[in-house]
Design an enzyme around this catalytic site. Structure first.
Site, PDB file in Angstrom:
ATOM      1  CE  LYS A 143       7.019  -8.124   2.345  1.00 54.82           C
ATOM      2  NZ  LYS A 143       6.829  -6.973   1.108  1.00 54.82           N
ATOM      3  CE  LYS A 155       7.935   2.418   0.899  1.00 58.25           C
ATOM      4  NZ  LYS A 155       6.787   1.643   1.909  1.00 58.25           N
ATOM      5  CG  ASP A 203       4.635   3.153  -1.197  1.00 55.93           C
ATOM      6  OD1 ASP A 203       4.630   2.605   0.073  1.00 55.93           O
ATOM      7  OD2 ASP A 203       4.606   4.260  -1.318  1.00 55.93           O
ATOM      8  CG  ASN A 216      -5.204  -0.133  -1.078  1.00 55.76           C
ATOM      9  OD1 ASN A 216      -4.776  -0.243   0.020  1.00 55.76           O
ATOM     10  ND2 ASN A 216      -5.792  -1.051  -1.461  1.00 55.76           N
ATOM     11  CB  SER A 223       3.524  -7.737   3.085  1.00 52.75           C
ATOM     12  OG  SER A 223       2.820  -7.106   1.858  1.00 52.75           O
TER      13      SER A 223
END
Length: 453
Positions: free
Chosen positions: A75, A111, A151, A229, A377
């Site tokens: 994740k 990632k 991201d 964000n 998430s």
């Protein structure tokens, strides 16, 4: 064996290794786990060829680092930025492994991304890139294997294009990406989660170390870097609680507010950033005297007084000199909204001043303080598995609980394994606590799986 130079990854590994010194001294059998956990389970590297608006082929590098699946499916986000390379993605995947462990949810660490730059590209160019990127990536991900997210450079638009491409390639509608739209599997509070979670974590720090600088007081001054964000929602939550936000920044410079930002300011900047605008262009439209723009500067040396500093832009954005400037300005809490936002030298400055007394500073690393984003998430994954959607209040309550538990884990492990005399007003190291607590959880699962013995 000579390894390639990977400065960001080596920095993250050195931080973990140093934090584990006292734990490993008393538990030397875990040394083998440290050797194993630093090697990714799998690295996928691939070519991405896409067509620009002039019908010319363009090529970028794509990556997915599947670091550790001891606690669940891989994740972690997909970063689209020209700076993306294997060192940065290994560092991010390595950090993500222990960050995800602190959430208490069933998630491993990974990632990925590309050196593609979405800035200046048309929607059609971004769509064509996302389709080309997913045409390779889909082979390596899935709801029970690897669940990417957004991201830097990967927002709601990109997630939509990536999800649509996967759905066509696999002919299935599953939650194999998070950060989705609310009408097709997304979760309430996901856009806000990293920023809100950061503030929920910081509130626990303030209550223990410096309640006189509560976020409910307009006299409490908060410095934030970044304008994306994470920083936007960090600022909005600070303003909602009642404290004063003094700064934001982007890659071109910093914008200091004379009397603080308003909610309307932040929402306006958010709209601007959706169109790839800059703070410099935004401030030109504001009344004279409300803001001062500093080209090429980060905010940390620009404020004569600041009580809480929240880096929210990118890695290594606070240097030793900037850390010293923050201490001189009276900073009490430093908590990272970005991943590895402070250099090793900056962290040393903060850790040397770790007390609850006057002049003391308490530092929280990103793997603890910004884990709220990946936590929600994980909650999105759970909702997808059940084919249901929780309300905003339900998700926010779960987020607050996760951040409280992450804080307690860091506090407990930092108290037990920092190897320090914590008498008087000396505070436990949340840096050591986050690293040790996350490492133990991952290492124990790996041992039970037979990955080390």
């Amino acid at each position: 064996m000579v390894l390639p130079v990977e400065p960001e990854f080596e920095q993250a590994l050195n931080e973990l290794t140093h934090s584990l010194t006292h734990f490993l001294a008393e538990n030397p059998q875990y040394q083998k786990a440290l050797e194993v956990v630093q090697v990714p389970e799998r690295i996928v590297s691939f070519r991405v060829v896409w067509e620009d608006d002039q019908h010319l082929p363009q090529v970028n590098r794509g990556f997915r680092v599947q670091y550790n699946s001891a606690l669940g499916p891989y994740k972690g986000g997909l970063r689209l930025h020209p700076s993306v390379n294997l060192s940065i993605l290994k560092f991010l995947g390595f950090e993500q492994t222990f960050k995800n462990a602190l959430t208490g949810l069933s998630m491993g660490g990974g990632k990925g991304g590309s050196d593609f730059d979405p800035k200046g590209k048309s929607d059609n160019e971004i769509r064509r890139f996302c389709v080309a990127f997913m045409t390779e990536l889909f082979r390596h991900i899935g709801q029970d294997t690897d669940v990417p997210a957004g991201d830097i450079g990967t927002g709601a638009r990109e997630i939509g294009f990536l999800f649509g491409a996967y759905k066509k390639l696999k002919n299935e509608f599953v939650g194999m990406l998070t950060g989705k739209g609310l009408d097709w599997g997304g979760s309430f509070i996901r856009p806000e989660a990293t920023g809100y979670g950061l503030i929920y974590f910081v509130e626990h720090m303030i209550a223990k170390a410096c309640p006189e600088y509560s976020l409910s007081k307009p006299t409490t001054l908060v410095a934030i870097s970044g304008a994306g964000n994470v920083s936007q929602y960090t600022a909005l939550k600070v303003i909602e609680l009642g404290a004063t936000v003094k700064s934001l920044s982007d890659s071109l410079g910093s914008l200091i507010a004379t009397k603080g930002y308003t909610r309307e300011d932040i929402l306006s900047i958010g709209q601007l950033k959706l169109k790839a605008g800059t703070l410099e262009s935004w401030v030109a439209q504001q009344p004279e005297g409300r803001f001062t723009y500093y080209a090429g500067k980060r905010p940390w040396t620009l404020l004569p007084e600041v009580h809480h500093a929240l880096p929210g832009a990118t890695q290594n954005e606070v240097s030793k000199e900037e850390a010293e400037a923050l201490v001189k300005a009276g900073v009490r809490i430093v908590a990272e909204g970005s991943n590895m936002g402070c250099t090793e030298e900056a962290i040393a400055v903060f850790e040397a001043s770790r007390t609850s007394g006057p002049g003391g500073v308490w530092y929280a690393p990103g793997k603890a303080s910004n884990c709220g984003g990946v936590a929600v998430s994980g909650l999105e994954m759970a909702q997808n598995s059940q084919r249901l959607a929780w309300s905003t209040l339900e998700v926010d309550a779960k987020l607050k609980g996760i951040m409280a538990e992450a804080y307690e884990q860091c506090l407990s492990a930092g108290t037990k394994w920092s190897g320090e005399n914590l008498s008087g007003d000396v505070l436990p190291s949340l840096l050591s606590g986050a690293n040790v607590a996350g490492f133990i959880k991952v290492a124990d699962a790996m041992k039970e799986h037979g990955d080390w013995w």
